[in-house]
Design a protein around this motif. Structure first.
Motif, PDB file in Angstrom:
ATOM      1  N   GLY A  44      -9.129  -6.189  22.900  1.00 40.33           N
ATOM      2  CA  GLY A  44      -9.130  -5.140  21.882  1.00 40.33           C
ATOM      3  C   GLY A  44      -7.898  -5.227  20.977  1.00 40.33           C
ATOM      4  N   GLU A  45      -6.906  -6.016  21.385  1.00 43.86           N
ATOM      5  CA  GLU A  45      -5.720  -6.302  20.568  1.00 43.86           C
ATOM      6  C   GLU A  45      -4.937  -5.038  20.217  1.00 43.86           C
ATOM      7  OE1 GLU A  45      -7.464  -8.963  17.554  1.00 43.86           O
ATOM      8  OE2 GLU A  45      -7.125 -10.609  18.962  1.00 43.86           O
ATOM      9  N   PHE A  46      -5.009  -4.087  21.148  1.00 42.32           N
ATOM     10  CA  PHE A  46      -4.275  -2.828  21.030  1.00 42.32           C
ATOM     11  C   PHE A  46      -3.108  -2.905  22.009  1.00 42.32           C
ATOM     12  CE2 PHE A  46      -3.586   1.294  23.130  1.00 42.32           C
ATOM     13  CZ  PHE A  46      -3.292   2.117  22.055  1.00 42.32           C
ATOM     14  N   LEU A 219     -12.567  -0.396  18.688  1.00 42.47           N
ATOM     15  CA  LEU A 219     -12.404  -0.887  17.316  1.00 42.47           C
ATOM     16  C   LEU A 219     -11.025  -0.463  16.830  1.00 42.47           C
ATOM     17  CD1 LEU A 219     -14.085  -2.148  14.876  1.00 42.47           C
ATOM     18  CD2 LEU A 219     -14.380   0.213  14.122  1.00 42.47           C
ATOM     19  N   GLY A 220     -10.254  -1.414  16.327  1.00 38.18           N
ATOM     20  CA  GLY A 220      -8.916  -1.056  15.838  1.00 38.18           C
ATOM     21  C   GLY A 220      -8.426  -2.061  14.824  1.00 38.18           C
ATOM     22  N   PRO A 221      -7.469  -1.643  13.973  1.00 29.76           N
ATOM     23  CA  PRO A 221      -6.978  -2.554  12.932  1.00 29.76           C
ATOM     24  C   PRO A 221      -6.015  -3.593  13.500  1.00 29.76           C
ATOM     25  CG  PRO A 221      -5.791  -0.464  12.857  1.00 29.76           C
ATOM     26  CD  PRO A 221      -6.818  -0.329  13.937  1.00 29.76           C
ATOM     27  N   PHE A 303     -10.929  -0.032  28.988  1.00 30.00           N
ATOM     28  CA  PHE A 303     -11.016   1.336  28.487  1.00 30.00           C
ATOM     29  C   PHE A 303      -9.615   1.916  28.256  1.00 30.00           C
ATOM     30  CE2 PHE A 303     -10.990   5.863  29.687  1.00 30.00           C
ATOM     31  CZ  PHE A 303     -11.862   6.368  28.732  1.00 30.00           C
ATOM     32  N   SER A 304      -8.673   1.485  29.105  1.00 29.81           N
ATOM     33  CA  SER A 304      -7.317   2.046  29.063  1.00 29.81           C
ATOM     34  C   SER A 304      -6.474   1.483  27.916  1.00 29.81           C
ATOM     35  CB  SER A 304      -6.592   1.733  30.372  1.00 29.81           C
ATOM     36  OG  SER A 304      -6.352   0.334  30.449  1.00 29.81           O
ATOM     37  N   GLY A 305      -6.812   0.291  27.430  1.00 30.40           N
ATOM     38  CA  GLY A 305      -5.955  -0.372  26.432  1.00 30.40           C
ATOM     39  C   GLY A 305      -4.554  -0.635  26.975  1.00 30.40           C
TER      40      GLY A 305
END
Ligand SMILES: Cc1cc2nc3c(=O)[nH]c(=O)nc-3n(C[C@H](O)[C@H](O)[C@H](O)COP(=O)(O)OP(=O)(O)OC[C@H]3O[C@@H](n4cnc5c(N)ncnc54)[C@H](O)[C@@H]3O)c2cc1C
Length: 395
Positions: A44-46, A219-221, A303-305
């Motif tokens: 997720g690259e978060f 989803l994230g920038p 889910f936790s990032g």
């Protein structure tokens, strides 16, 4: 044959951080990494605020920001019907609120180069094939060029730290009882990722979680005016879509009106990447005189990032144990027990909490009920504590 004081297997966040921190303390460190960086990864690259704090301590934050990492300070949760709730990320005393979105190709490259700048020897495109054992102790590995273009070589070290990810070669070789991480059952999960153009240029500063029938997606920038879409889905959902991530995306996810709107109907700007099967569990932080860090020790539900942050924090947590083990000529039984206890205290509870909460949101009915609760008047106040429950905090 090569010799090092410390041999680190894997150059992802856990391995690169471990090598950088040891080399900074004057330890002759060798890191072997299967791939050549930069390389893409399903993620997720978060990077949560805890991870950003470790990046700053490693001296990597500036370089990550200069590559265009996107600030993220709020989150949005949407169910399959497009109902959503939004809240600021929890402001934890240990790390604040600001998270970052940065591609794994950029982040992992920055971390691995940092390890080299600190003095670690970095060998890319090199795969650790099997452990070298003396009695029941790991004294090194047999490695070979990943493209099999050269011969096998023995690498011996005073201590081996395995940071070779969720399918750790060393964990499988030493602890066959953990089962075969490559075997697929009907309940297995697979992970997918693609980048999409971000027409808002990260304006929302949000990490967004979308539940759909058969899985969920984040989803994230990230840098370069892109959105990272990373999802996990049951193998049966994938099979029903002819094993095509693009069809899975079109047939299941785009039914979510909010997600369809966010992506603007356009195609991804990168090919889909797939990994699996995935397992989210606590494994073993030490065995046979070797230390495990990051996903090799336990894999948290995405889910936790929190996977990247946990990997970085585990390396920091391991440093005093590594130094002590090197000073005493290898990891003693007492040191191994102390490290296991420290790792479990820091990471086991959050890994279990994230699995419970993740499984709630991986199933449409409980997700629907949870969303109904969150959308009651003042219900959105429950979102930051819910997110905080999946965060590790400072170990
Ligand atoms: C779908 C999905 C979404 C995710 N989203 C997020 C997110 O948004 N934020 C987050 O924080 N976490 C996320 N995660 C979790 C995160 O990707 C991992 O927790 C993190 O990568 C763990 O870092 P690591 O260094 O332990 O392992 P890895 O990043 O897996 O690194 C291991 C390295 O070891 C190398 N290696 C493996 N075997 C060998 C070998 N035999 N010899 C030499 N090298 C080897 C690999 O090439 C790799 O570079 C997600 C995971 C999934 C599946």
């Amino acid at each position: 044959m090569t010799r090092a004081d410390l041999l680190v297997l894997g150059g992802g966040p856990a391995g690169a951080a471990m090598a950088a921190l040891a080399a900074r303390r004057g330890v002759r460190t060798l890191i072997v990494e299967r791939d050549r960086f930069p390389r893409d990864k399903v993620c997720g690259e978060f990077v949560s605020p805890e991870g950003c704090a470790v990046l700053a301590r490693l001296g990597v934050l500036e370089s990550v920001l200069s590559k265009g990492a996107m600030p993220i300070d709020s989150c949005l949760l949407a169910d399959g019907r497009g109902r959503s709730v939004e809240a600021p990320l929890p402001d934890l005393a240990s790390a604040g609120r600001r998270a970052l979105g940065i591609s794994r190709s950029a982040l992992d490259e920055a971390l691995l180069r940092r390890a080299a700048v600190e003095g670690a020897e970095v060998r890319e495109s090199t795969t650790a094939v099997r452990p070298l054992l003396e009695g029941d102790r790991v004294v090194g590995v047999v490695a070979r060029p990943s493209d099999a273009s050269g011969p096998e070589e023995e690498i011996r070290a005073g201590l081996v730290v395995a940071a070779d990810g969720r399918r750790s070669m060393l964990q499988r070789a030493l602890l066959p009882g953990i089962g075969d991480p490559t075997s697929t059952s009907p309940s297995s999960w697979f992970g997918f990722k693609a980048h999409f153009p971000d027409r808002t240029r990260g304006f929302s500063r949000r990490i967004e979680l979308f539940v759909f029938d058969g899985g969920y997606a984040g989803l994230g920038p990230v840098e370069g005016d892109r959105l990272d879409l990373a999802l996990i889905a049951r193998v049966e959902a994938l099979r029903a879509s002819g094993s095509s991530p693009q069809r899975l995306f079109e047939e299941r996810m785009l039914r979510n009106p909010l997600l369809a709107q966010r992506l603007g109907g356009g195609p991804p700007c990168s090919p889909w990447k797939t990994i699996g099967p995935l397992r989210f569990n606590v494994r073993h932080p030490a065995a046979s005189g070797a230390i495990f860090v990051g996903d090799a020790a336990g894999t948290i539900d995405p889910f936790s990032g929190e996977g990247i942050s946990n990997a970085l924090s585990a390396a920091e947590l391991a440093v005093p144990f590594v130094m002590e083990a090197l000073a005493s000529g290898g990891l003693t039984g007492a040191q191994a027990s102390a490290w296991k206890a420290a790792w479990r205290r820091a990471f086991a509870p959050v890994t279990r909490r994230a699995r419970v909460l993740g499984s709630l949101f991986r199933h449409p009915k409980p997700a629907f009920l949870a969303m109904s609760l969150l959308r009651l008047p003042h219900g959105a106040r429950l979102l930051p504590p819910l997110v905080a429950a999946t965060r590790t905090g400072a170990p």
